[in-house]
Design a protein around this motif. Structure first.
Motif, PDB file in Angstrom:
ATOM      1  N   GLU A  52      36.528  41.235  34.846  1.00  0.00           N
ATOM      2  CA  GLU A  52      35.641  40.378  34.065  1.00  0.00           C
ATOM      3  C   GLU A  52      36.281  39.983  32.737  1.00  0.00           C
ATOM      4  O   GLU A  52      36.163  38.826  32.295  1.00  0.00           O
ATOM      5  CB  GLU A  52      34.309  41.096  33.812  1.00  0.00           C
ATOM      6  CG  GLU A  52      33.488  41.368  35.067  1.00  0.00           C
ATOM      7  CD  GLU A  52      34.027  42.540  35.882  1.00  0.00           C
ATOM      8  OE1 GLU A  52      33.646  42.669  37.056  1.00  0.00           O
ATOM      9  OE2 GLU A  52      34.856  43.312  35.324  1.00  0.00           O
ATOM     10  N   ALA A  53      36.958  40.939  32.091  1.00  0.00           N
ATOM     11  CA  ALA A  53      37.615  40.635  30.822  1.00  0.00           C
ATOM     12  C   ALA A  53      38.744  39.630  31.021  1.00  0.00           C
ATOM     13  O   ALA A  53      38.940  38.719  30.201  1.00  0.00           O
ATOM     14  CB  ALA A  53      38.147  41.916  30.191  1.00  0.00           C
ATOM     15  N   GLY A  54      39.495  39.774  32.092  1.00  0.00           N
ATOM     16  CA  GLY A  54      40.572  38.831  32.364  1.00  0.00           C
ATOM     17  C   GLY A  54      40.061  37.437  32.644  1.00  0.00           C
ATOM     18  O   GLY A  54      40.604  36.436  32.144  1.00  0.00           O
ATOM     19  N   MET A  57      45.874  39.038  39.470  1.00  0.00           N
ATOM     20  CA  MET A  57      44.976  40.160  39.711  1.00  0.00           C
ATOM     21  C   MET A  57      45.108  40.601  41.173  1.00  0.00           C
ATOM     22  O   MET A  57      45.171  39.754  42.068  1.00  0.00           O
ATOM     23  CB  MET A  57      43.528  39.738  39.413  1.00  0.00           C
ATOM     24  CG  MET A  57      42.526  40.848  39.609  1.00  0.00           C
ATOM     25  SD  MET A  57      40.791  40.424  39.168  1.00  0.00           S
ATOM     26  CE  MET A  57      40.801  38.712  38.725  1.00  0.00           C
ATOM     27  N   PRO A  58      45.164  41.916  41.419  1.00  0.00           N
ATOM     28  CA  PRO A  58      45.138  42.385  42.812  1.00  0.00           C
ATOM     29  C   PRO A  58      43.862  41.900  43.498  1.00  0.00           C
ATOM     30  O   PRO A  58      42.762  42.025  42.947  1.00  0.00           O
ATOM     31  CB  PRO A  58      45.163  43.910  42.682  1.00  0.00           C
ATOM     32  CG  PRO A  58      45.723  44.178  41.324  1.00  0.00           C
ATOM     33  CD  PRO A  58      45.281  43.036  40.467  1.00  0.00           C
ATOM     34  N   THR A  59      43.994  41.324  44.671  1.00  0.00           N
ATOM     35  CA  THR A  59      42.825  40.782  45.357  1.00  0.00           C
ATOM     36  C   THR A  59      41.814  41.874  45.690  1.00  0.00           C
ATOM     37  O   THR A  59      40.615  41.600  45.819  1.00  0.00           O
ATOM     38  CB  THR A  59      43.248  40.072  46.643  1.00  0.00           C
ATOM     39  OG1 THR A  59      44.034  40.974  47.451  1.00  0.00           O
ATOM     40  CG2 THR A  59      44.077  38.835  46.326  1.00  0.00           C
ATOM     41  N   GLU A  68      33.848  35.503  43.491  1.00  0.00           N
ATOM     42  CA  GLU A  68      33.905  34.197  42.827  1.00  0.00           C
ATOM     43  C   GLU A  68      34.394  34.384  41.399  1.00  0.00           C
ATOM     44  O   GLU A  68      34.024  35.372  40.743  1.00  0.00           O
ATOM     45  CB  GLU A  68      32.525  33.529  42.825  1.00  0.00           C
ATOM     46  CG  GLU A  68      32.004  33.164  44.201  1.00  0.00           C
ATOM     47  CD  GLU A  68      32.812  32.045  44.860  1.00  0.00           C
ATOM     48  OE1 GLU A  68      33.482  31.288  44.104  1.00  0.00           O
ATOM     49  OE2 GLU A  68      32.784  31.941  46.082  1.00  0.00           O
ATOM     50  N   PRO A  69      35.215  33.464  40.904  1.00  0.00           N
ATOM     51  CA  PRO A  69      35.803  32.315  41.604  1.00  0.00           C
ATOM     52  C   PRO A  69      36.959  32.734  42.500  1.00  0.00           C
ATOM     53  O   PRO A  69      37.559  33.789  42.303  1.00  0.00           O
ATOM     54  CB  PRO A  69      36.297  31.443  40.438  1.00  0.00           C
ATOM     55  CG  PRO A  69      36.663  32.435  39.380  1.00  0.00           C
ATOM     56  CD  PRO A  69      35.640  33.534  39.490  1.00  0.00           C
TER      57      PRO A  69
END
Length: 519
Positions: free
Chosen positions: A464-466, A480-482, A488-489
């Protein structure tokens, strides 16, 4: 008589053993750099530290992703940047710096062997061949790490100690200079390799305990004085956290209940057979082994101390391998077995595979062989290595090179795509000025040098921060690691790195005017 002459001719090396050993290691190191990418996380991390030293111009305090890097001293990074003054930030040039120390270590080992066994002039070349053909040395000394530098410092230090009875103070000064080289390369761990040998000089070097204590003090002061030329200003410039890390955490923190690389006490005992392959796997080599001068102290003290230390990695024992090589060197004088017809099998396999790939044969064969080529070629090289070990003698030194080359060949295919940080680094470089973010707490600078990034990667613990940071400004990118990403998104692209799937998120289009977060 004619049969004996023929046998002598067959067993005589056209190239002197020392030259062959150095050519073997040099060729293997260059091929390794050309065939495989810089390996994450160690090689990519050290290239990034050197890259940030070049960007900042700060040669006192190394940095990693914009923060002071206290884990290692700066000598390797200095040398890479000196090379880059001539070549520019070339990855190939940078990755050849550490192997150059491996090459120098082979020469220094031959010199030390001749000094320890002066009545056997061939011992130097044989020791060089054994070292260059040792699996642990041929693999780790070719990597962009600090261990080859430690090997050279250790061999030079032991060589200096062999002269304490005849050269006195000069020999101890040389030992102190070797201490400084090792300390600037990897830190105070050099004491584990050189201090036990120095402490026992009265037992093997023919000097008294009083003379040894004076010389030891002189050597320690010499080494400390040289290191302080860098360490003193660096501790002042680096700040309190850097001082604490350098003076305490990075040494004492690894000794007991290590914060990194914790292994059981028997770890090195399990790794030793691989490190000294193929020589240690032969009973004949063990029967021929000799431990002149300080070799017994050098090997057993190093092995025992590192086994007791909490933090362990296989390459920590690399500076001990020259002693093992000198001990096993007499084994090269033993009778050798003929290669026989069996040697034709891997050679024929390699030639056949090469012919198919080059188009000699049905077109369908070539199409089918392309994806299998690295694995098949690696198999052929591994079979060749097994035959060379069976053959014994100087040719056995080629066995480890065949194994390492086969591993490098495997990176020609899919493995390069997975382990090469360059592909993702180049994708990130486009967004360097706006901002590159990464979700995850274990980033070790894999992409900074690979993408020639000029700004640190912004790190986030939570997705969330990213994503919030990403939305603040245009032209940013977030990795980001999936497995940790929200539904979303959706990411704009997916990429695999080190067997983990990462998503790439781009900033949404927006007006940058009056956006304070982007300034």
């Amino acid at each position: 008589m004619s049969d004996q002459i023929s046998q002598i001719r067959r067993d005589t090396l056209v190239v002197p053993p020392l030259a062959l050993a150095m050519l073997l290691f040099a060729g293997l190191s260059v091929l390794g750099v050309l065939l495989r990418p810089a390996m994450p996380i160690d090689e990519t991390r050290y290239l990034t530290v050197a890259w940030e030293m070049r960007l900042s111009g700060d040669w006192l305090v190394p940095h990693l992703n914009g923060l002071p890097y206290s884990h290692k001293p700066p000598l390797l990074f200095w040398l890479i940047n000196l090379i880059w003054l001539v070549t520019g930030p070339s990855e190939i040039a940078a990755r050849l710096v550490a192997p150059a120390f491996g090459l120098a270590s082979i020469w220094a080992t031959a010199r030390l062997a001749r000094r320890l066994v002066p009545d056997a002039p061939e011992i130097g070349g044989h020791a060089a061949l054994v070292l260059s053909g040792m699996l642990g040395f041929s693999f780790f000394a070719g990597l962009t790490m600090f261990d080859a530098m430690q090997v050279l410092a250790t061999v030079l230090g032991v060589t200096a100690l062999t002269g304490v009875a005849t050269r006195g103070r000069a020999a101890w000064l040389g030992w102190g200079a070797a201490l400084a080289l090792g300390a600037l390369a990897k830190g105070p761990v050099i004491l584990i390799h050189l201090l036990p040998v120095a402490l026992t000089t009265p037992l093997w070097a023919g000097i008294g305990w009083r003379q040894a204590s004076k010389g030891l003090a002189l050597g320690l002061l010499t080494g400390l004085g040289i290191v302080l030329l860098w360490l003193g200003p660096a501790l002042i410039a680096g700040g309190s956290e850097y001082r604490t890390a350098v003076l305490w955490t990075q040494s004492a923190g690894r000794m007991v209940d290590s914060f990194a690389h914790q292994k059981p006490i028997w770890f090195f005992l399990a790794m030793a057979p691989l490190l000294i392959w193929p020589w240690g796997w032969s009973l004949a080599s063990w029967r021929a082994a000799r431990l002149p001068g300080p070799l017994a102290v050098w090997t057993f003290a190093t092995f025992a101390i590192f086994s007791l230390i909490s933090g362990k990695q296989a390459h920590y024992l690399l500076p001990m391998l020259p002693a093992v090589a000198i001990a096993f060197a007499p084994a090269l004088a033993l009778p050798r077995l003929p290669l026989g017809v069996a040697a034709l099998v891997p050679m024929a396999l390699a030639l056949l595979l090469g012919a198919i790939i080059l188009g000699f044969g049905p077109k369908e064969w070539g199409v089918a062989a392309q994806p299998l080529a690295p694995a098949l070629l690696a198999t052929a090289l591994a079979l060749t290595a097994a035959l060379l070990v069976w053959r014994g003698g100087p040719l056995a030194a080629l066995a480890s090179s065949a194994i390492i080359l086969s591993l490098s060949v495997l990176f020609l295919g899919r493995m390069t795509e997975i382990y090469d940080a360059g592909s993702l680094g180049h994708r990130l470089a486009v967004h360097d000025a706006a901002g590159v973010g990464l979700v995850g707490g274990n980033y070790a600078g894999e992409f900074n040098y690979a993408g020639r990034l000029r700004n640190p990667v912004k790190l986030f613990d939570a997705p969330e921060a990213g994503l919030a940071w990403l939305a603040e400004c245009p032209a940013r990118i977030l990795v980001m690691p999936t497995a940790r990403a929200p539904q979303e998104p959706a990411p704009s692209d997916i990429i695999t790195f080190r067997s983990q799937t990462y998503g790439l998120w781009l900033s949404p289009d927006q007006d940058q005017q009056n956006n304070e977060a982007c300034k």
